[in-house]
Design an enzyme around this catalytic site. Structure first.
Site, PDB file in Angstrom:
ATOM      1  N   ARG A  57      -3.526   3.563   3.563  1.00  0.00           N
ATOM      2  CA  ARG A  57      -2.088   3.289   3.718  1.00  0.00           C
ATOM      3  C   ARG A  57      -1.251   4.403   3.106  1.00  0.00           C
ATOM      4  O   ARG A  57      -1.574   4.938   2.055  1.00  0.00           O
ATOM      5  CB  ARG A  57      -1.721   1.966   3.037  1.00  0.00           C
ATOM      6  CG  ARG A  57      -0.205   1.755   3.012  1.00  0.00           C
ATOM      7  CD  ARG A  57       0.193   0.353   2.701  1.00  0.00           C
ATOM      8  NE  ARG A  57      -0.208  -0.086   1.383  1.00  0.00           N
ATOM      9  CZ  ARG A  57       0.037  -1.300   0.925  1.00  0.00           C
ATOM     10  NH1 ARG A  57       0.660  -2.188   1.683  1.00  0.00           N
ATOM     11  NH2 ARG A  57      -0.364  -1.640  -0.282  1.00  0.00           N
ATOM     12  N   ARG A  74       3.463 -16.464  -5.136  1.00  0.00           N
ATOM     13  CA  ARG A  74       2.079 -16.003  -5.231  1.00  0.00           C
ATOM     14  C   ARG A  74       1.278 -16.872  -6.175  1.00  0.00           C
ATOM     15  O   ARG A  74       0.092 -16.610  -6.368  1.00  0.00           O
ATOM     16  CB  ARG A  74       2.071 -14.575  -5.793  1.00  0.00           C
ATOM     17  CG  ARG A  74       1.848 -13.490  -4.760  1.00  0.00           C
ATOM     18  CD  ARG A  74       1.948 -12.186  -5.519  1.00  0.00           C
ATOM     19  NE  ARG A  74       1.257 -11.129  -4.881  1.00  0.00           N
ATOM     20  CZ  ARG A  74       1.847 -10.237  -4.086  1.00  0.00           C
ATOM     21  NH1 ARG A  74       3.121 -10.339  -3.813  1.00  0.00           N
ATOM     22  NH2 ARG A  74       1.139  -9.255  -3.572  1.00  0.00           N
ATOM     23  N   ARG A 116      -6.613  -6.763  -7.151  1.00  0.00           N
ATOM     24  CA  ARG A 116      -5.552  -7.492  -6.419  1.00  0.00           C
ATOM     25  C   ARG A 116      -6.158  -8.567  -5.525  1.00  0.00           C
ATOM     26  O   ARG A 116      -5.622  -9.666  -5.404  1.00  0.00           O
ATOM     27  CB  ARG A 116      -4.723  -6.504  -5.590  1.00  0.00           C
ATOM     28  CG  ARG A 116      -3.809  -5.642  -6.449  1.00  0.00           C
ATOM     29  CD  ARG A 116      -3.403  -4.366  -5.761  1.00  0.00           C
ATOM     30  NE  ARG A 116      -2.598  -4.571  -4.579  1.00  0.00           N
ATOM     31  CZ  ARG A 116      -2.408  -3.651  -3.637  1.00  0.00           C
ATOM     32  NH1 ARG A 116      -2.973  -2.453  -3.756  1.00  0.00           N
ATOM     33  NH2 ARG A 116      -1.651  -3.901  -2.607  1.00  0.00           N
ATOM     34  N   LYS A 137       1.524  -8.085   5.898  1.00  0.00           N
ATOM     35  CA  LYS A 137       2.803  -8.796   5.718  1.00  0.00           C
ATOM     36  C   LYS A 137       3.988  -7.846   5.886  1.00  0.00           C
ATOM     37  O   LYS A 137       4.944  -8.138   6.583  1.00  0.00           O
ATOM     38  CB  LYS A 137       2.862  -9.458   4.325  1.00  0.00           C
ATOM     39  CG  LYS A 137       1.699 -10.379   4.022  1.00  0.00           C
ATOM     40  CD  LYS A 137       1.800 -11.009   2.651  1.00  0.00           C
ATOM     41  CE  LYS A 137       1.700 -10.025   1.490  1.00  0.00           C
ATOM     42  NZ  LYS A 137       0.390  -9.339   1.382  1.00  0.00           N
ATOM     43  N   ARG A 170       0.463   4.690  -2.627  1.00  0.00           N
ATOM     44  CA  ARG A 170       0.858   3.833  -3.744  1.00  0.00           C
ATOM     45  C   ARG A 170      -0.165   3.890  -4.872  1.00  0.00           C
ATOM     46  O   ARG A 170      -1.367   3.947  -4.630  1.00  0.00           O
ATOM     47  CB  ARG A 170       0.996   2.386  -3.263  1.00  0.00           C
ATOM     48  CG  ARG A 170       2.399   2.029  -2.880  1.00  0.00           C
ATOM     49  CD  ARG A 170       2.504   0.697  -2.185  1.00  0.00           C
ATOM     50  NE  ARG A 170       1.882  -0.419  -2.869  1.00  0.00           N
ATOM     51  CZ  ARG A 170       1.939  -1.679  -2.421  1.00  0.00           C
ATOM     52  NH1 ARG A 170       2.625  -1.957  -1.325  1.00  0.00           N
ATOM     53  NH2 ARG A 170       1.344  -2.645  -3.084  1.00  0.00           N
TER      54      ARG A 170
HETATM   55  P1  AP5 Z   1       0.845  -3.791   4.965  1.00  0.00           P
HETATM   56  O1  AP5 Z   1       1.700  -4.360   6.025  1.00  0.00           O
HETATM   57  O2  AP5 Z   1       1.444  -2.774   4.049  1.00  0.00           O
HETATM   58  O3  AP5 Z   1       0.162  -4.985   4.126  1.00  0.00           O
HETATM   59  P2  AP5 Z   1       0.800  -5.988   3.095  1.00  0.00           P
HETATM   60  O4  AP5 Z   1       0.216  -7.331   3.384  1.00  0.00           O
HETATM   61  O5  AP5 Z   1       2.296  -5.908   3.069  1.00  0.00           O
HETATM   62  O6  AP5 Z   1       0.140  -5.385   1.781  1.00  0.00           O
HETATM   63  P3  AP5 Z   1       0.710  -5.075   0.320  1.00  0.00           P
HETATM   64  O7  AP5 Z   1      -0.309  -4.234  -0.389  1.00  0.00           O
HETATM   65  O8  AP5 Z   1       2.088  -4.529   0.344  1.00  0.00           O
HETATM   66  O9  AP5 Z   1       0.683  -6.475  -0.258  1.00  0.00           O
HETATM   67  P4  AP5 Z   1       0.568  -6.866  -1.683  1.00  0.00           P
HETATM   68  O10 AP5 Z   1       0.806  -8.305  -1.477  1.00  0.00           O
HETATM   69  O11 AP5 Z   1      -0.620  -6.507  -2.460  1.00  0.00           O
HETATM   70  O12 AP5 Z   1       1.659  -5.948  -2.413  1.00  0.00           O
HETATM   71  P5  AP5 Z   1       3.151  -6.168  -2.809  1.00  0.00           P
HETATM   72  O13 AP5 Z   1       3.874  -4.933  -2.498  1.00  0.00           O
HETATM   73  O14 AP5 Z   1       3.678  -7.477  -2.313  1.00  0.00           O
HETATM   74  O15 AP5 Z   1      -0.483  -3.200   5.661  1.00  0.00           O
HETATM   75  C1  AP5 Z   1      -1.477  -2.558   4.890  1.00  0.00           C
HETATM   76  C2  AP5 Z   1      -2.025  -1.335   5.664  1.00  0.00           C
HETATM   77  O16 AP5 Z   1      -2.716  -1.796   6.832  1.00  0.00           O
HETATM   78  C3  AP5 Z   1      -0.934  -0.389   6.166  1.00  0.00           C
HETATM   79  O17 AP5 Z   1      -1.446   0.919   6.106  1.00  0.00           O
HETATM   80  C4  AP5 Z   1      -0.710  -0.814   7.637  1.00  0.00           C
HETATM   81  O18 AP5 Z   1      -0.294   0.279   8.435  1.00  0.00           O
HETATM   82  C5  AP5 Z   1      -2.109  -1.292   8.034  1.00  0.00           C
HETATM   83  N1  AP5 Z   1      -2.062  -2.431   8.951  1.00  0.00           N
HETATM   84  C6  AP5 Z   1      -1.196  -3.482   8.932  1.00  0.00           C
HETATM   85  N2  AP5 Z   1      -1.494  -4.360   9.901  1.00  0.00           N
HETATM   86  C7  AP5 Z   1      -2.601  -3.859  10.545  1.00  0.00           C
HETATM   87  C8  AP5 Z   1      -3.398  -4.327  11.636  1.00  0.00           C
HETATM   88  N3  AP5 Z   1      -3.127  -5.493  12.265  1.00  0.00           N
HETATM   89  N4  AP5 Z   1      -4.467  -3.559  12.016  1.00  0.00           N
HETATM   90  C9  AP5 Z   1      -4.749  -2.392  11.373  1.00  0.00           C
HETATM   91  N5  AP5 Z   1      -4.019  -1.900  10.327  1.00  0.00           N
HETATM   92  C10 AP5 Z   1      -2.951  -2.631   9.925  1.00  0.00           C
HETATM   93  O19 AP5 Z   1       2.987  -6.333  -4.389  1.00  0.00           O
HETATM   94  C11 AP5 Z   1       2.584  -5.254  -5.203  1.00  0.00           C
HETATM   95  C12 AP5 Z   1       2.403  -5.747  -6.637  1.00  0.00           C
HETATM   96  O20 AP5 Z   1       3.649  -6.261  -7.132  1.00  0.00           O
HETATM   97  C13 AP5 Z   1       1.403  -6.888  -6.829  1.00  0.00           C
HETATM   98  O21 AP5 Z   1       0.073  -6.442  -6.928  1.00  0.00           O
HETATM   99  C14 AP5 Z   1       1.918  -7.521  -8.130  1.00  0.00           C
HETATM  100  O22 AP5 Z   1       1.556  -6.766  -9.252  1.00  0.00           O
HETATM  101  C15 AP5 Z   1       3.424  -7.405  -7.963  1.00  0.00           C
HETATM  102  N6  AP5 Z   1       4.029  -8.588  -7.336  1.00  0.00           N
HETATM  103  C16 AP5 Z   1       4.691  -8.637  -6.126  1.00  0.00           C
HETATM  104  N7  AP5 Z   1       5.111  -9.889  -5.868  1.00  0.00           N
HETATM  105  C17 AP5 Z   1       4.702 -10.642  -6.922  1.00  0.00           C
HETATM  106  C18 AP5 Z   1       4.825 -12.034  -7.241  1.00  0.00           C
HETATM  107  N8  AP5 Z   1       5.450 -12.911  -6.411  1.00  0.00           N
HETATM  108  N9  AP5 Z   1       4.281 -12.478  -8.391  1.00  0.00           N
HETATM  109  C19 AP5 Z   1       3.671 -11.632  -9.258  1.00  0.00           C
HETATM  110  N10 AP5 Z   1       3.520 -10.300  -9.006  1.00  0.00           N
HETATM  111  C20 AP5 Z   1       4.031  -9.825  -7.862  1.00  0.00           C
END
Ligand code: AP5
Length: 238
Positions: free
Chosen positions: A137, A102, A181, A22, A170
């Site tokens: 990552r 979410r 997660r 994402k 991270r």
């Molecule tokens: P990346 O693009 O970073 O993936 P992502 O989907 O953004 O993953 P996140 O870990 O950031 O998502 P998340 O939803 O767990 O965390 P968030 O920060 O929102 O890609 C991942 C890796 O793969 C990278 O190294 C990239 O280079 C590689 N990659 C990407 N695309 C690729 C491809 N096509 N092929 C190969 N490699 C690829 O949330 C963190 C925490 O915050 C949550 O756990 C929760 O505690 C809290 N939180 C956030 N939002 C909420 C909410 N709405 N409600 C409650 N808690 C929340």
């Protein structure tokens, strides 16, 4: 004969498991098309780093791989969508939401504010791919850009290509937290796929980054969310 044009998509949600890509897609869309990217993960990490009351409350949940309580998240987004960058030229609210909603109560809160999505892009990736992606990552604490030690390596190891900040691993990208997660995603976020069935487009997030982006851009173009050429997109992440 007149053809009916679909209503342009102003409010877009990127949905997908942790590590589905994402953030990678969102950063490219910001660079290419200047969309207003609202990442709740980035906002929470900034709050943790600044030691705000929200950050203090959120940190334990995040490190444990659990979701932050709905009431905190709904308040965070309600404030953020009022910012000027979320107002389009016609006065309508425009955004690219990444990481929100979410849970079903978060989706209900968006609907109650008349801010339900016009389009949901669901990046589908099997769990078996996710652990490798997140263990490798590296993230920029300066601008939030994601890199990967194998799949998307920075030009200079350990340094962000965009802003020159030192990359970090991270604290929630450890295998135990990743598995928690994923479990939270399937149990709490999975039901949103059915909830948004009428406006949801599935994209194979296991493809190469440039191919994923090309498909997302095509989808956004077909829904009137952007007006540029999809071929430009592939080179942005290759
Ligand atoms: P990346 O693009 O970073 O993936 P992502 O989907 O953004 O993953 P996140 O870990 O950031 O998502 P998340 O939803 O767990 O965390 P968030 O920060 O929102 O890609 C991942 C890796 O793969 C990278 O190294 C990239 O280079 C590689 N990659 C990407 N695309 C690729 C491809 N096509 N092929 C190969 N490699 C690829 O949330 C963190 C925490 O915050 C949550 O756990 C929760 O505690 C809290 N939180 C956030 N939002 C909420 C909410 N709405 N409600 C409650 N808690 C929340």
């Amino acid at each position: 004969m007149s053809s009916v044009q679909p209503k342009p998509a102003n409010r877009i949600i990127l949905l997908g498991a942790p590590g589905a890509g994402k953030g990678t897609v969102a950063k490219a869309l910001v660079d290419l098309f200047g969309l207003s990217h609202l990442s709740t993960g980035d906002m929470l990490r900034a709050a943790v780093a600044a030691g705000t009351p929200l950050g203090v409350q959120a940190k334990g949940f995040m490190d444990a791989g659990a979701l932050v309580p709905d009431e905190l998240m709904v308040g965070l987004i309600a404030d953020r969508v009022q910012q000027p960058d979320c107002k389009g030229s016609t006065g309508l609210v425009r955004f690219l939401l990444d990481g929100f909603p979410r849970t079903l109560p978060q989706a209900d809160a968006l609907d109650q504010s008349q801010l339900g999505p016009d389009l949901v892009v669901y990046l589908e990736v099997d769990d078996s791919v996710i652990v490798d992606r997140l263990c490798g990552r590296r993230t920029c604490p300066g601008c939030g850009s994601p890199f990967h030690i194998h799949f998307a390596a920075p030009k200079v190891p350990g340094i962000c290509d965009r802003c020159g900040t030192a990359l970090v691993h991270r604290s929630d990208d450890q295998e135990d937290a990743i598995r928690k997660r994923l479990e939270a995603f399937h149990r709490q976020t999975g039901p949103l796929v059915g909830r948004y069935a009428s406006c949801l487009v599935k994209i194979d997030g296991a493809l190469a980054p440039a191919d994923v982006l090309t498909q997302v851009v095509s989808t956004l173009r077909s829904r009137g969310a952007i007006a540029d050429d999809a071929t430009q997109a592939a080179s942005a992440v290759s």
